[in-house]
Design a protein around this motif. Structure first.
Motif, PDB file in Angstrom:
ATOM      1  N   LEU A   1      32.430   7.935  70.411  1.00 21.48           N
ATOM      2  CA  LEU A   1      32.020   8.888  71.437  1.00 21.48           C
ATOM      3  C   LEU A   1      32.772   8.648  72.749  1.00 21.48           C
ATOM      4  CD1 LEU A   1      28.158   8.913  70.804  1.00 21.48           C
ATOM      5  CD2 LEU A   1      29.705  10.865  70.524  1.00 21.48           C
ATOM      6  N   PHE A   2      33.041   7.384  73.063  1.00 21.34           N
ATOM      7  CA  PHE A   2      33.744   7.056  74.296  1.00 21.34           C
ATOM      8  C   PHE A   2      35.146   7.662  74.307  1.00 21.34           C
ATOM      9  CE2 PHE A   2      36.118   4.431  77.259  1.00 21.34           C
ATOM     10  CZ  PHE A   2      35.220   4.234  78.299  1.00 21.34           C
ATOM     11  N   TYR A   3      35.784   7.682  73.175  1.00 23.86           N
ATOM     12  CA  TYR A   3      37.154   8.200  73.067  1.00 23.86           C
ATOM     13  C   TYR A   3      37.205   9.688  72.713  1.00 23.86           C
ATOM     14  CZ  TYR A   3      39.261   3.503  73.136  1.00 23.86           C
ATOM     15  OH  TYR A   3      39.699   2.247  73.492  1.00 23.86           O
ATOM     16  N   ASP A   4      36.049  10.279  72.461  1.00 25.29           N
ATOM     17  CA  ASP A   4      36.008  11.639  71.918  1.00 25.29           C
ATOM     18  C   ASP A   4      35.848  12.702  73.014  1.00 25.29           C
ATOM     19  OD1 ASP A   4      35.702  13.910  70.363  1.00 25.29           O
ATOM     20  OD2 ASP A   4      34.394  12.920  68.906  1.00 25.29           O
ATOM     21  N   PRO A   5      36.817  13.606  73.158  1.00 25.45           N
ATOM     22  CA  PRO A   5      36.712  14.686  74.153  1.00 25.45           C
ATOM     23  C   PRO A   5      35.676  15.744  73.789  1.00 25.45           C
ATOM     24  CG  PRO A   5      38.692  14.958  72.852  1.00 25.45           C
ATOM     25  CD  PRO A   5      38.113  13.637  72.449  1.00 25.45           C
ATOM     26  N   ILE A   6      34.978  15.531  72.690  1.00 23.53           N
ATOM     27  CA  ILE A   6      33.916  16.459  72.302  1.00 23.53           C
ATOM     28  C   ILE A   6      32.809  16.484  73.362  1.00 23.53           C
ATOM     29  CG2 ILE A   6      32.366  14.875  71.038  1.00 23.53           C
ATOM     30  CD1 ILE A   6      32.254  17.007  68.810  1.00 23.53           C
ATOM     31  N   LEU A   7      32.765  15.458  74.189  1.00 23.89           N
ATOM     32  CA  LEU A   7      31.756  15.391  75.243  1.00 23.89           C
ATOM     33  C   LEU A   7      32.089  16.277  76.435  1.00 23.89           C
ATOM     34  CD1 LEU A   7      31.021  11.534  75.347  1.00 23.89           C
ATOM     35  CD2 LEU A   7      29.724  13.304  74.157  1.00 23.89           C
ATOM     36  N   SER A   8      33.284  16.815  76.474  1.00 28.33           N
ATOM     37  CA  SER A   8      33.683  17.639  77.622  1.00 28.33           C
ATOM     38  C   SER A   8      33.543  19.123  77.311  1.00 28.33           C
ATOM     39  CB  SER A   8      35.130  17.333  78.018  1.00 28.33           C
ATOM     40  OG  SER A   8      36.027  17.703  76.991  1.00 28.33           O
ATOM     41  N   GLY A   9      33.459  19.902  78.370  1.00 24.26           N
ATOM     42  CA  GLY A   9      33.277  21.343  78.207  1.00 24.26           C
ATOM     43  C   GLY A   9      34.445  22.028  77.540  1.00 24.26           C
TER      44      GLY A   9
END
Length: 642
Positions: free
Chosen positions: A325-333
């Motif tokens: 999750l830390f490396y995953d841009p899935i957390l961004s809009g």
């Protein structure tokens, strides 16, 4: 006859037990008397000082000097009582010897309630006030009167009742030893630097008498001969030191005496099963046997909702999810930015390439420098303005902040759960959080904080030298002594984390340094800092004191990244901060006077700071990210694109 014999035997036994009881009470009184006698002496000297202030002419240099000398005599008496005062009633202590006239500095309870104004008064402030050009008698009188009134708390039954049992003694002693390592030798609350070492000597000798009284009164819970012998050696060491605090050998004092004494005291706390009921002990560990142990105190819960998990296999699963999750841009809009965009793991989880990282729009820059996440858990409040009370709150705020990752909370879960790898892993972890039966944003943020917090467990060469007797370069030792002494760094950056959390490690301090907007020093930074979170004239332009650890690897420096080298930072402090460089900073807490550091002292100081670089074992970047059922999400790249 037989009956009379039993009666006589009973009477004899009663006398013996009565005598033993009387003896025990008498012996316990040795310790109580030590306290009462010290308190009476302190109170008497305070009252005498108050009377003399009333009858003095502050226009007279001679009379003003007499008041200063009498304040110093009262401070000497305070050094006897400090052992109890700080621990048993720390709020009252601020009015006896507070370092600031008004404090909004926070305690651990800000996690549950709004901070409140704390009025400071007493001897440190009175001594400083006597250096002012214009002195008002009423102002001096009121500073001392507040101290006199606050001292009455220590004769109350709620305080003296503790003297009847042994538990508080070891907890008082623990705080005393921590303060010996962190503040008593630094000038933190002793404005006349020529008095720092003399006061230290007085304190050490007075506390030795307290030790003797305690051992007489609580023989079955006494300090060991080993402890007492080492403490006497510490007194001898200090007595042989120069009275010039700039020449004091802090390194040897802490390494050879205070840290080993702390270990002894911690072992006795465990051996005697000491019980604490005070918030003063909220963060401290009973198990840490070094002041420089990474387990000494806990500022944050890195596990978040997984706090009850101790199974190493389960923790490894959480860590695995958190890393992805830390490396995953899935957390961004826009699925183009990740946590690693601003907190680059191979750069000590900060961004050393720019003053501040890019905003979500990819064009403008964030107003503040990205702080390192290493050792973030050793703060009670998170962010340089102390906005967040937990690592998880901070993580959630970054994810949803329109300038950073700009992702809606509902969309976050929808996207994450579209990836079967995430969904299966998080579902399996639900059994660890019965209080939260469905997958939530809290599970996501907790996995992330658990992942990056493990990189805060490593030691530096300085730690190994203190704890394991490994070699430390001579210039680093000398630099530590400069740090603790002449440079006054340790009056804001406290051992062992060298951040703004001082003993008993239940709060975070904020300072006003006068940080400039740029290196031309023509304008103060327009960032209001702590004031944005909590409005008060004292908090304007105040920022939480960060750690010196890993500073060699975490440029640029200050909240706005204005300085690109440690040499610039040292020069800034040496010049007296912003006010010392000509900026108008009416509430600057840093002295505006030059430190007059020599080239060699600056070089040694730099060597010490570099000795705090921790040997962090970084991990390889994930090779790929979990696949999603939403096709356009499968184009995302590890770490993001900007």
């Amino acid at each position: 006859m037989k009956k009379n014999y039993f009666i006589l035997e009973f009477i004899l036994l009663a006398i013996i037990f009565s005598s033993a009881s009387f003896k025990k009470d008498h012996e316990q009184n040795n310790y109580s008397v030590n306290y009462t006698k010290g308190l009476d002496e302190f109170s008497s000297k305070q009252q005498s000082l108050l009377n003399n202030i009333s009858n003095s002419d502050f226009n007279s240099t001679v009379e003003k000097q007499k008041i200063r000398e009498q304040i110093n005599l009262v401070r000497n008496s305070l050094k006897h009582m400090d052992f109890w005062f700080r621990y048993l009633e720390p709020v009252s202590y601020k009015k006896i010897n507070g370092p600031l006239p008004v404090e909004w500095e926070t305690e651990v309870f800000e996690k549950f309630e709004t901070p409140y104004r704390r009025e400071g008064a007493g001897y440190t402030l009175a001594s400083q006030y006597l250096d002012e050009d214009i002195i008002l008698k009423d102002s001096v009188f009121n500073l001392i009167k507040s101290a006199v009134e606050a001292s009455k708390a220590y004769s109350a039954d709620s305080i003296t009742v503790h003297l009847k049992t042994f538990d508080h003694f070891y907890l008082c002693n623990r705080l005393f030893l921590l303060n010996l390592a962190a503040i008593y030798t630094t000038g933190f609350e002793c404005p006349e630097t020529e008095r720092i070492i003399p006061e230290l000597r007085i304190m050490l000798i007075n506390i030795y008498s307290t030790y003797l009284a305690f051992n007489e009164s609580f023989k079955d819970k006494a300090l060991t001969e080993t402890y007492m012998s080492l403490y006497k050696e510490a007194i001898t060491f200090v007595n042989k030191q120069s009275e010039d605090y700039e020449k004091f050998d802090h390194y040897t004092f802490i390494k050879d005496f205070i840290n080993p004494l702390f270990a002894h005291n911690q072992n006795l706390i465990q051996h005697y099963k000491v019980v604490s009921k005070s918030y003063v002990d909220y963060s401290l560990s009973k198990n840490a046997t070094s002041i420089f142990s990474k387990s000494l105190y806990k500022g944050q819960n890195a596990k978040g909702v997984f706090v009850r998990v101790n199974d190493e296999k389960v923790l490894a699963e959480i860590d695995k999810v958190g890393k992805l999750l830390f490396y995953d841009p899935i957390l961004s809009g826009n699925n183009l930015r990740s946590c690693a965009s601003c907190h680059k793991p191979d750069q000590y989880f900060t961004d050393t390439t720019t003053a501040s990282s890019l905003q979500f729009d990819g064009k403008n820059f964030l107003p503040r420098n990205s702080p390192s996440l290493i050792n973030a858990g050793y703060n009670h409040l998170i962010m340089t303005d102390g906005k967040h009370i937990s690592l998880q709150d901070q993580t959630k705020a970054v994810i949803t902040n329109s300038l950073e990752l700009a992702c809606d909370e509902k969309d976050i879960l929808k996207k994450i759960l579209s990836c079967s790898e995430y969904k299966i892993a998080l579902k399996n972890l639900l059994k660890c959080t019965p209080q939260i039966p469905e997958i939530s944003i809290e599970h996501v943020t907790s996995a992330i904080t658990l992942y990056y917090s493990k990189f805060s467990k490593h030691d530096s060469p300085f730690d190994k030298a203190i704890n394991e007797n490994s070699a430390l370069a001579h210039d680093a030792k000398q630099g530590f002594n400069v740090f603790m002494g002449k440079a006054q760094c340790a009056t804001c950056h406290f051992a062992p984390q060298f951040n703004g959390v001082k003993p008993p490690y239940v709060g975070s301090e904020f300072e006003v340094l006068g940080v400039p907007k740029d290196t031309s020093f023509k304008q103060l930074s327009d960032d209001k800092g702590r004031y944005l979170v909590f409005q008060s004239k004292e908090t304007l332009n105040a920022f939480r004191t960060g750690t010196i650890r890993n500073s060699e690897k975490t440029k640029p420096y200050m909240h706005n990244g204005v300085f690109t080298s440690l040499e610039q930072v040292i020069d800034f402090y040496d010049a007296g901060g912003g006010a010392g460089r000509g900026l108008t900073v009416t509430n600057q807490t840093l002295s505006s006077d030059s430190l007059h550091l020599s080239k060699e002292e600056k070089s040694n100081l730099l060597a010490f700071m570099k000795s705090l670089t921790e040997k962090v074992e970084f991990e390889k970047t994930p090779e790929s990210l979990p696949k999603s059922k939403i096709k356009n999400l499968n184009n995302r790249k590890v770490r993001g694109e900007y």
